[in-house]
Enzyme design. Structure first.
Site, PDB file in Angstrom:
ATOM      1  CG  ASP A  66      -7.287  -1.085  -0.925  1.00 22.54           C
ATOM      2  OD1 ASP A  66      -7.680  -2.015  -0.521  1.00 22.54           O
ATOM      3  OD2 ASP A  66      -5.788  -1.102  -1.264  1.00 22.54           O
TER       4      ASP A  66
ATOM      5  CG  ASP B 114      -8.399  -5.023   3.002  1.00 21.05           C
ATOM      6  OD1 ASP B 114      -7.210  -5.300   2.678  1.00 21.05           O
ATOM      7  OD2 ASP B 114      -8.870  -5.014   4.202  1.00 21.05           O
TER       8      ASP B 114
ATOM      9  CD  GLU C 148      -5.755  -8.959   1.424  1.00 25.43           C
ATOM     10  OE1 GLU C 148      -4.873  -9.043   1.680  1.00 25.43           O
ATOM     11  OE2 GLU C 148      -6.765  -8.420   1.848  1.00 25.43           O
TER      12      GLU C 148
ATOM     13  CG  HIS D 299      -0.208  -3.095   0.517  1.00 26.47           C
ATOM     14  ND1 HIS D 299      -0.730  -3.635  -0.594  1.00 26.47           N
ATOM     15  CD2 HIS D 299      -0.890  -3.215   1.567  1.00 26.47           C
ATOM     16  CE1 HIS D 299      -1.961  -4.265  -0.047  1.00 26.47           C
ATOM     17  NE2 HIS D 299      -2.178  -3.823   1.419  1.00 26.47           N
ATOM     18  CG  ASP D 300      -0.310  -6.602   2.778  1.00 28.52           C
ATOM     19  OD1 ASP D 300      -0.055  -5.802   3.686  1.00 28.52           O
ATOM     20  OD2 ASP D 300      -1.325  -6.945   2.608  1.00 28.52           O
TER      21      ASP D 300
END
Length: 582
Positions: A109, A216, A275, A352-353
């Site tokens: 990430d 990210d 993202e 994960h969100d």
């Protein structure tokens, strides 16, 4: 690497990452090898054979960098170190090696919109106004109202319920943070900052053999740095939604092309998946993912994760019932937009969100849990683009039980909304807000995906021998890897089978053109995947009741490839039934 890696496909070159199945590991919750209650990287290394047996090509490791962990590692204090609870840089090198030995890849990430306030760069930046790193972050003097009260430089509401500006006593200025106050935003307009980011966060890890990055908040690096006030859309609040001030900003493409040219291209075909929030127009998305753009391999369009969420930041965790046409329009948009272009796309419904897909889009009722997990698997494996699976999705993990109290929730974002709702309920401003937010968190909270991975039926789901940082699911004795591994009818076995089919029919499923049938139908989702003269028909019942199969005539000339039912009647779809005809 796929033997077809150099074929040409409708989007041009068939890069290795196009046909990959990626598995996201959230390290805190995956597997704890030393009994301290935290998952760790040696634990991931231990489970690489499991991931290989599932049919995974790429492991995506969520942030494992050194961090004070205010936002679960998305607040990095040193890009070149690993959080001691997770292990060491050597452990990451071992993970690279374990993946590469099995023909798999590893991506990390990349979190470079902001750092931790404990990063050495920020400590220097805040030490004095004339420090050489002062301009590596955004510092601005205060404003004052008519009564002489100090006010932030602008009226922006951040992502974690509060202002984007925090006052710093040392130098008597405010600094900008879109997320928590412990996550100050890096100033990408400063060339020295960018060079430091490339060296420390990107090249350091590519030199160790990492194959790419999930990037990210990729479209937030370029801000409107005059920081004008946002329009007032919430008259009751002194802070306002201001996403247009930092998403897709004036220099964003310049920055990403530079990072590609200087940090990625020298290492070969590095995989990057950005993202990408708040970019609704496909034309603008192609500016990021077209091969000719030389910026990113692909991006996540977050709309599927936002189904059921409120329409604004303020209402994010107030659940809004949704219709199946909402999902159809999202899937169709992001499945179709690359057709005839040199761009690429992604397919996912968990990360994960977000809450678990079975609980959100299927049914976690005991009688429908497994069948709806398999139906969702069929939807995902037949989608165009690079497929992403989140840990536990392959065994049909579900949201935390509804009777868990807020005390079991750990996430900074969800808790921020809950505390704000408590205050607003207590003040009488919005008496029912606390109940509405809690109800939303039970479905939508980020915590659901962060419960420990369920390996077996032992205490703490076999995740740890110690006390886990998050409570294991009450149903882990029923839903776990060990129970499913040797059961040919399990969700896990089904995923293994359909992932193989995805590769076998790669021209249709991975590279096919997408078309929705019977769009207005709110019970079933039917679509066609086609390439040249070949076609697949995918039929999915999203309800707990039997439904008429209105597209039965479309099966003529096709054979049933796979279904989540042992036997079924052509004209009727059972509850949560899914079928694929080719």
């Amino acid at each position: 690497m796929s033997p077809h890696a150099q074929d040409t496909v409708p989007t041009g070159t068939n890069n290795w990452w196009k046909e990959a199945t990626v598995y996201q590991v959230y390290p805190a919750s995956f597997y704890d090898s030393n009994g301290d209650g935290w998952g760790d990287i040696p634990g991931v290394v231990e489970k690489v054979p499991y991931l290989h047996s599932l049919g995974i090509d790429v492991v995506w490791l969520s942030p494992m960098y050194d961090s004070p962990m205010h936002d679960m590692g998305y607040d990095v204090s040193n890009y070149e170190k690993v959080l001691p609870a997770y292990g060491t840089v050597k452990d990451v090198e071992d993970l690279v090696e374990a993946c590469h030995q099995r023909g798999m890849k590893l991506i990390l990430d990349l979190v470079v919109n902001h750092s931790s306030d404990e990063h050495a760069w920020f400590k220097e930046s805040r030490s004095s106004k004339d420090n050489e790193k002062r301009d590596w972050y955004f510092w601005r003097p205060p404003r004052y109202d008519e009564a002489g009260n100090r006010m932030p430089p602008s009226n922006y509401r951040g992502y974690f319920a509060g202002s984007t500006w925090t006052w710093d006593e040392t130098t008597q200025e405010y600094y900008l943070h879109l997320y928590a106050k412990e996550q100050p935003d890096l100033n990408w307009d400063n060339r020295a900052t960018r060079e430091a980011i490339y060296n420390s966060a990107v090249r350091f890890w590519l030199d160790k053999g990492v194959d790419g990055f999930r990037v990210d908040t990729v479209n937030k690096y370029s801000k409107h740095t005059d920081f004008p006030d946002a329009p007032i859309t919430d008259p009751k609040s002194d802070i306002q939604p201001a996403i247009q001030m930092w998403c897709n900003g004036p220099r964003i493409h310049e920055f990403l092309r530079e990072m590609y040219d200087e940090s990625f291209a020298p290492y070969g075909d590095v995989m990057t998946v950005g993202e990408l929030a708040n970019t609704p127009n496909p034309k603008n998305v192609l500016e990021y993912v077209g091969a000719s753009a030389k910026e990113l391999s692909m991006v996540f369009h977050l709309d599927i994760g936002h189904i059921g969420m409120g329409p604004s930041l303020e209402e994010k965790y107030i659940f809004h019932p949704w219709k199946l046409t909402k999902m159809k329009s999202i899937v169709e948009k992001w499945q179709s937009f690359i057709e005839g272009t040199d761009g690429w796309t992604t397919a996912f419904c968990e990360n994960h969100d977000n809450g678990r897909s079975v609980s959100r889009f299927g049914s976690d009722a005991p009688e429908f849990r497994e069948i709806s997990a398999k139906m969702l698997a069929l939807m995902m494996v037949t989608m165009t683009g690079t497929l992403f699976i989140y840990q536990g999705q392959e065994i049909g993990m579900i949201n935390a039980p509804r009777d868990w109290s807020i005390d079991e929730y750990k996430d900074i974002e969800g808790l921020g909304y809950y505390r704000e709702a408590e205050r607003r309920s207590a003040s009488g401003d919005d008496p029912k807000r606390k109940e509405r937010i809690m109800d939303g968190l039970r479905i939508l909270a980020r915590d659901h995906s962060r419960l420990p991975m369920q390996w077996d039926g032992s205490e703490h789901a076999g995740f740890t021998t110690g006390k886990p940082w998050m409570r294991a699911h009450d149903l882990s004795k029923e839903i776990n890897v060990k129970k499913q591994e040797n059961d040919p009818c399990s969700v896990l076995s089904f995923w293994k089978d359909v992932l193989r089919l995805r590769k076998k029919y790669r021209d249709l499923f991975i590279h096919g053109a997408f078309e929705v049938l019977d769009y207005e139908n709110q019970e079933t989702f039917c679509f066609v995947k086609s390439r040249d003269d070949r076609q697949a028909l995918v039929v999915l019942n999203f309800t707990a009741a039997s439904q008429p199969f209105t597209q039965a005539e479309k099966t003529v000339g096709k054979s049933l490839l796979v279904s989540n039912y042992d036997s079924s009647c052509l004209e009727t779809l059972g509850p949560f039934e899914g079928r694929v005809y080719v």
